[in-house]
Design a protein around this motif. Structure first.
Motif, PDB file in Angstrom:
ATOM      1  N   ASN A  42      62.038  50.669  61.030  1.00  0.00           N
ATOM      2  CA  ASN A  42      60.755  50.194  61.540  1.00  0.00           C
ATOM      3  C   ASN A  42      60.946  49.140  62.642  1.00  0.00           C
ATOM      4  OD1 ASN A  42      57.952  50.627  61.409  1.00  0.00           O
ATOM      5  ND2 ASN A  42      57.638  48.722  60.271  1.00  0.00           N
ATOM      6  N   SER A  43      61.905  49.424  63.513  1.00  0.00           N
ATOM      7  CA  SER A  43      62.195  48.502  64.611  1.00  0.00           C
ATOM      8  C   SER A  43      62.622  49.287  65.845  1.00  0.00           C
ATOM      9  CB  SER A  43      63.315  47.531  64.219  1.00  0.00           C
ATOM     10  OG  SER A  43      64.527  48.238  63.982  1.00  0.00           O
ATOM     11  N   GLY A  44      62.471  48.677  66.997  1.00  0.00           N
ATOM     12  CA  GLY A  44      62.914  49.302  68.229  1.00  0.00           C
ATOM     13  C   GLY A  44      62.084  50.472  68.690  1.00  0.00           C
ATOM     14  N   LEU A  45      60.893  50.614  68.157  1.00  0.00           N
ATOM     15  CA  LEU A  45      60.034  51.748  68.509  1.00  0.00           C
ATOM     16  C   LEU A  45      59.197  51.448  69.738  1.00  0.00           C
ATOM     17  CD1 LEU A  45      58.961  52.544  64.867  1.00  0.00           C
ATOM     18  CD2 LEU A  45      60.158  54.167  66.361  1.00  0.00           C
ATOM     19  N   MET A  46      58.971  52.486  70.549  1.00  0.00           N
ATOM     20  CA  MET A  46      58.066  52.388  71.691  1.00  0.00           C
ATOM     21  C   MET A  46      56.627  52.429  71.184  1.00  0.00           C
ATOM     22  SD  MET A  46      60.074  52.391  74.422  1.00  0.00           S
ATOM     23  CE  MET A  46      61.664  52.954  75.038  1.00  0.00           C
ATOM     24  N   ASP A  47      55.683  52.153  72.078  1.00  0.00           N
ATOM     25  CA  ASP A  47      54.270  52.257  71.701  1.00  0.00           C
ATOM     26  C   ASP A  47      53.895  53.691  71.366  1.00  0.00           C
ATOM     27  OD1 ASP A  47      53.628  49.514  72.120  1.00  0.00           O
ATOM     28  OD2 ASP A  47      53.593  49.867  74.282  1.00  0.00           O
ATOM     29  N   VAL A  48      54.537  54.622  72.063  1.00  0.00           N
ATOM     30  CA  VAL A  48      54.305  56.053  71.834  1.00  0.00           C
ATOM     31  C   VAL A  48      55.669  56.720  71.685  1.00  0.00           C
ATOM     32  CG1 VAL A  48      53.378  58.204  72.780  1.00  0.00           C
ATOM     33  CG2 VAL A  48      52.189  56.040  73.211  1.00  0.00           C
ATOM     34  N   GLN A  49      55.820  57.576  70.676  1.00  0.00           N
ATOM     35  CA  GLN A  49      57.069  58.310  70.481  1.00  0.00           C
ATOM     36  C   GLN A  49      56.772  59.806  70.394  1.00  0.00           C
ATOM     37  OE1 GLN A  49      59.994  55.079  70.215  1.00  0.00           O
ATOM     38  NE2 GLN A  49      60.199  57.293  70.455  1.00  0.00           N
ATOM     39  N   ALA A  50      57.503  60.588  71.173  1.00  0.00           N
ATOM     40  CA  ALA A  50      57.354  62.036  71.125  1.00  0.00           C
ATOM     41  C   ALA A  50      58.157  62.611  69.968  1.00  0.00           C
ATOM     42  CB  ALA A  50      57.824  62.650  72.439  1.00  0.00           C
ATOM     43  N   VAL A  51      57.686  63.728  69.423  1.00  0.00           N
ATOM     44  CA  VAL A  51      58.396  64.438  68.358  1.00  0.00           C
ATOM     45  C   VAL A  51      58.364  65.923  68.677  1.00  0.00           C
ATOM     46  CG1 VAL A  51      58.496  64.990  65.896  1.00  0.00           C
ATOM     47  CG2 VAL A  51      57.779  62.701  66.627  1.00  0.00           C
ATOM     48  N   GLU A  52      59.528  66.556  68.600  1.00  0.00           N
ATOM     49  CA  GLU A  52      59.653  67.984  68.874  1.00  0.00           C
ATOM     50  C   GLU A  52      59.242  68.783  67.642  1.00  0.00           C
ATOM     51  OE1 GLU A  52      61.985  70.621  68.128  1.00  0.00           O
ATOM     52  OE2 GLU A  52      61.174  71.825  69.769  1.00  0.00           O
ATOM     53  N   VAL A  53      58.752  70.003  67.851  1.00  0.00           N
ATOM     54  CA  VAL A  53      58.174  70.775  66.758  1.00  0.00           C
ATOM     55  C   VAL A  53      59.159  71.022  65.624  1.00  0.00           C
ATOM     56  CG1 VAL A  53      58.686  73.018  67.822  1.00  0.00           C
ATOM     57  CG2 VAL A  53      56.787  72.819  66.196  1.00  0.00           C
ATOM     58  N   SER A  54      60.437  71.202  65.946  1.00  0.00           N
ATOM     59  CA  SER A  54      61.402  71.459  64.876  1.00  0.00           C
ATOM     60  C   SER A  54      61.632  70.233  64.007  1.00  0.00           C
ATOM     61  CB  SER A  54      62.738  71.919  65.468  1.00  0.00           C
ATOM     62  OG  SER A  54      63.320  70.918  66.263  1.00  0.00           O
ATOM     63  N   ASN A  55      61.176  69.079  64.457  1.00  0.00           N
ATOM     64  CA  ASN A  55      61.343  67.836  63.695  1.00  0.00           C
ATOM     65  C   ASN A  55      60.033  67.320  63.107  1.00  0.00           C
ATOM     66  OD1 ASN A  55      63.320  67.093  66.482  1.00  0.00           O
ATOM     67  ND2 ASN A  55      64.196  67.576  64.498  1.00  0.00           N
ATOM     68  N   ILE A  56      58.915  67.948  63.446  1.00  0.00           N
ATOM     69  CA  ILE A  56      57.622  67.385  63.066  1.00  0.00           C
ATOM     70  C   ILE A  56      57.422  67.391  61.551  1.00  0.00           C
ATOM     71  CG2 ILE A  56      56.297  69.538  63.255  1.00  0.00           C
ATOM     72  CD1 ILE A  56      55.182  65.953  64.242  1.00  0.00           C
ATOM     73  N   ALA A  57      57.967  68.386  60.850  1.00  0.00           N
ATOM     74  CA  ALA A  57      57.797  68.430  59.390  1.00  0.00           C
ATOM     75  C   ALA A  57      58.502  67.263  58.727  1.00  0.00           C
ATOM     76  CB  ALA A  57      58.330  69.759  58.843  1.00  0.00           C
ATOM     77  N   GLU A  58      59.712  66.958  59.187  1.00  0.00           N
ATOM     78  CA  GLU A  58      60.444  65.840  58.607  1.00  0.00           C
ATOM     79  C   GLU A  58      59.746  64.520  58.890  1.00  0.00           C
ATOM     80  OE1 GLU A  58      65.020  64.536  58.044  1.00  0.00           O
ATOM     81  OE2 GLU A  58      64.473  65.169  60.071  1.00  0.00           O
ATOM     82  N   VAL A  59      59.260  64.349  60.109  1.00  0.00           N
ATOM     83  CA  VAL A  59      58.553  63.113  60.450  1.00  0.00           C
ATOM     84  C   VAL A  59      57.263  62.993  59.651  1.00  0.00           C
ATOM     85  CG1 VAL A  59      57.351  61.887  62.304  1.00  0.00           C
ATOM     86  CG2 VAL A  59      59.564  62.946  62.749  1.00  0.00           C
ATOM     87  N   THR A  60      56.534  64.094  59.533  1.00  0.00           N
ATOM     88  CA  THR A  60      55.259  64.078  58.812  1.00  0.00           C
ATOM     89  C   THR A  60      55.457  63.775  57.329  1.00  0.00           C
ATOM     90  OG1 THR A  60      54.327  65.679  60.367  1.00  0.00           O
ATOM     91  CG2 THR A  60      53.196  65.424  58.269  1.00  0.00           C
ATOM     92  N   SER A  61      56.489  64.355  56.732  1.00  0.00           N
ATOM     93  CA  SER A  61      56.693  64.180  55.290  1.00  0.00           C
ATOM     94  C   SER A  61      57.406  62.885  54.929  1.00  0.00           C
ATOM     95  CB  SER A  61      57.494  65.364  54.734  1.00  0.00           C
ATOM     96  OG  SER A  61      58.779  65.428  55.323  1.00  0.00           O
ATOM     97  N   THR A  62      58.194  62.357  55.874  1.00  0.00           N
ATOM     98  CA  THR A  62      59.038  61.203  55.563  1.00  0.00           C
ATOM     99  C   THR A  62      58.534  59.886  56.143  1.00  0.00           C
ATOM    100  OG1 THR A  62      60.940  62.703  55.574  1.00  0.00           O
ATOM    101  CG2 THR A  62      61.418  60.341  55.615  1.00  0.00           C
ATOM    102  N   PHE A  63      57.922  59.938  57.318  1.00  0.00           N
ATOM    103  CA  PHE A  63      57.606  58.703  58.024  1.00  0.00           C
ATOM    104  C   PHE A  63      56.117  58.501  58.309  1.00  0.00           C
ATOM    105  CE2 PHE A  63      61.956  59.874  59.460  1.00  0.00           C
ATOM    106  CZ  PHE A  63      62.638  58.796  58.883  1.00  0.00           C
ATOM    107  N   ALA A  64      55.268  59.239  57.618  1.00  0.00           N
ATOM    108  CA  ALA A  64      53.827  59.132  57.891  1.00  0.00           C
ATOM    109  C   ALA A  64      53.320  57.704  57.715  1.00  0.00           C
ATOM    110  CB  ALA A  64      53.052  60.083  56.980  1.00  0.00           C
ATOM    111  N   ASP A  65      53.913  56.958  56.782  1.00  0.00           N
ATOM    112  CA  ASP A  65      53.447  55.592  56.541  1.00  0.00           C
ATOM    113  C   ASP A  65      53.791  54.649  57.689  1.00  0.00           C
ATOM    114  OD1 ASP A  65      56.190  55.857  55.884  1.00  0.00           O
ATOM    115  OD2 ASP A  65      56.115  54.026  54.695  1.00  0.00           O
ATOM    116  N   LYS A  66      54.683  55.097  58.596  1.00  0.00           N
ATOM    117  CA  LYS A  66      55.064  54.272  59.739  1.00  0.00           C
ATOM    118  C   LYS A  66      54.250  54.604  60.983  1.00  0.00           C
ATOM    119  CE  LYS A  66      58.641  52.691  57.353  1.00  0.00           C
ATOM    120  NZ  LYS A  66      60.011  53.096  57.687  1.00  0.00           N
ATOM    121  N   LEU A  67      53.370  55.603  60.879  1.00  0.00           N
ATOM    122  CA  LEU A  67      52.657  56.108  62.048  1.00  0.00           C
ATOM    123  C   LEU A  67      51.144  56.069  61.838  1.00  0.00           C
ATOM    124  CD1 LEU A  67      54.980  59.186  62.587  1.00  0.00           C
ATOM    125  CD2 LEU A  67      54.986  57.087  63.952  1.00  0.00           C
ATOM    126  N   GLU A  68      50.434  55.887  62.926  1.00  0.00           N
ATOM    127  CA  GLU A  68      48.979  55.825  62.872  1.00  0.00           C
ATOM    128  C   GLU A  68      48.370  57.209  62.614  1.00  0.00           C
ATOM    129  OE1 GLU A  68      46.995  53.237  63.004  1.00  0.00           O
ATOM    130  OE2 GLU A  68      48.603  51.770  63.306  1.00  0.00           O
TER     131      GLU A  68
END
Length: 440
Positions: free
Chosen positions: A99-125
């Motif tokens: 939860n550090s070093g993040l830009m205001d906006v971060q892009a995510v590629e479709v092959s990674n979106i499931a992992e981000v959605t299931s693992t890091f949703a609490d870190k994202l708006e």
């Protein structure tokens, strides 16, 4: 490149704009974006919004940063882009984890979106709550890809990669096959088995030194892109070894490889690039961004010799999302920017300049889409063809390790058949490689 085997990120591999309205070469690099003060705090009372991207999303090239800054004089936009998603994503995971070093906006590629959605949703708006954002603006399946089971939408879709088949009219003609795109589409309509059979027919009279398709990985990815369930089931369980659709796709591709219908190449490697430049194959799996790659690798005399037909079954290969980390310095302003950049009007502009096919279906009847042309494919109505595929693509179950599994099946699996291995040997090698990677 959005691309989704090893190059699952379209943006990491696209080398040229798809449509004739914009022809600048694309290359991922660190970039300052729209302009304005170099002071990261914005300077002179301005707020700087930072974006972390991979490859070339085209926002700057399409003039969207400058347009937004003109509409919002208090905003300065700066982006930093890593050329390959393979290098970008591990760093993003690290930043999300800490939860550090993040830009205001971060892009995510479709092959990674499931992992981000299931693992890091609490870190994202939750971007579904942002003013002006409406689920109806996106393809249903695109919206669902970035939405949690609890209804939180952590990313807004940029482009998609609806699948078509690009083919060389001159090589088809020499092999005694039809060249009209409607007639070609009918040859394999509804069945990948029919597609492989067309390859067998091509082989009978193939111009010397050519094969039907560019690579086993390209064929495998196309078949799997048209399946709703691939490597994971809806509960999140890995099923690639037991899913009949995966094994069928593998066996279809292996047979094509055994029969010499595909080049013995791995996509997006220098040797594969040379097969494009030297006209060594007649057809390839072709989402919109692939047209840019073809143009970038082809010699000048190839212009107009390609055409685009419908794929046997609708599918999707590619696409990305924009997310807003909760730890960003300018969350509210970042949300506004993301909503604006992904709005239908801006998606249409991106397609007209960069060839990024919109995930907003309302754009599919716009002049920017219906009137799109490409130097390589002449008068082919590429926008209309890709729009039909986008609207018909299945809602796919995307898993957190899709890219690892896809790479293993292609680059450690079916390609081995072109090197003399049996289909069974290739499958066993792929499974062993994949399982070893998943265990790490």
């Amino acid at each position: 490149m959005r691309a989704r085997t090893r190059t699952a990120s379209r943006k990491a591999v696209v080398l040229a704009a798809v449509v004739s309205l914009g022809g600048a070469l694309l290359a991922g690099c660190a970039d300052d974006g729209g302009g304005g003060s170099d002071d990261t705090s914005g300077g002179k009372g301005k707020t700087t919004i930072t974006l972390g991207l991979f490859g070339t999303f085209g926002f700057k090239e399409a003039g969207l940063y400058k347009e937004y800054e003109k509409l919002h004089p208090n905003i300065v936009i700066k982006d930093t882009s890593v050329e390959q998603n393979a290098n970008y994503y591990p760093a993003l995971v690290n930043h999300l984890t800490t939860n550090s070093g993040l830009m205001d906006v971060q892009a995510v590629e479709v092959s990674n979106i499931a992992e981000v959605t299931s693992t890091f949703a609490d870190k994202l708006e939750d971007l579904s709550k942002v003013s002006g954002v409406s689920e109806s603006n996106w393809l249903d399946w695109k919206w669902k890809q970035a939405t949690t089971s609890g209804g939180q939408t952590i990313g807004l879709g940029t482009d998609v990669g609806p699948l078509a088949i690009c083919y060389r009219k001159d090589l088809f003609q020499q092999a005694g096959l039809p060249t009209d795109r409607d007639a070609v589409s009918k040859l394999w309509a509804g069945s990948w088995d029919k597609f492989v059979q067309v390859g067998e027919n091509y082989k009978k009279k193939a111009p010397s030194g050519t094969t039907f398709m560019d690579s086993p990985g390209g064929l495998l990815n196309a078949i799997l892109s048209s399946e709703s369930t691939k490597f994971y089931d809806s509960s999140g369980k890995i099923i690639y070894k037991t899913n009949p659709a995966v094994k069928t796709a593998f066996d279809q591709t292996a047979k094509a490889a055994q029969d010499g219908l595909v080049q013995a190449q791995t996509q997006f490697q220098p040797s594969w690039n040379s097969t494009i430049a030297n006209n060594k194959f007649a057809a390839m799996s072709c989402p919109p961004w692939m047209l840019g790659y073809i143009k970038g690798q082809s010699k000048a005399d190839a212009a107009g010799k390609w055409d685009v037909a419908q794929a046997p079954k609708a599918g999707n290969w590619g696409g990305s999302f924009l997310t807003v980390p909760k730890s960003g310095k300018n969350v509210a302003e970042a949300e506004k920017l993301v909503a604006w950049l992904t709005a239908p009007e801006q998606q249409a502009k991106l397609f007209s300049v960069q060839g990024s096919f919109p995930s907003a279906p309302s754009t599919y009847t716009s002049a920017a889409v219906t009137g799109a042309k490409n130097d390589m494919t002449g008068d082919a109505p590429i926008g209309t063809i890709f729009a039909a595929a986008a609207k018909s693509s299945p809602v796919q179950v995307i898993g957190p390790k899709d890219q690892i599994i896809q790479d293993g099946l292609a680059n450690n699996g079916v390609v081995l058949v072109t090197k003399g291995k049996s289909a069974a040997e290739a499958w066993n090698t792929a499974v062993k490689t994949i399982d070893n990677s998943l265990d790490k």
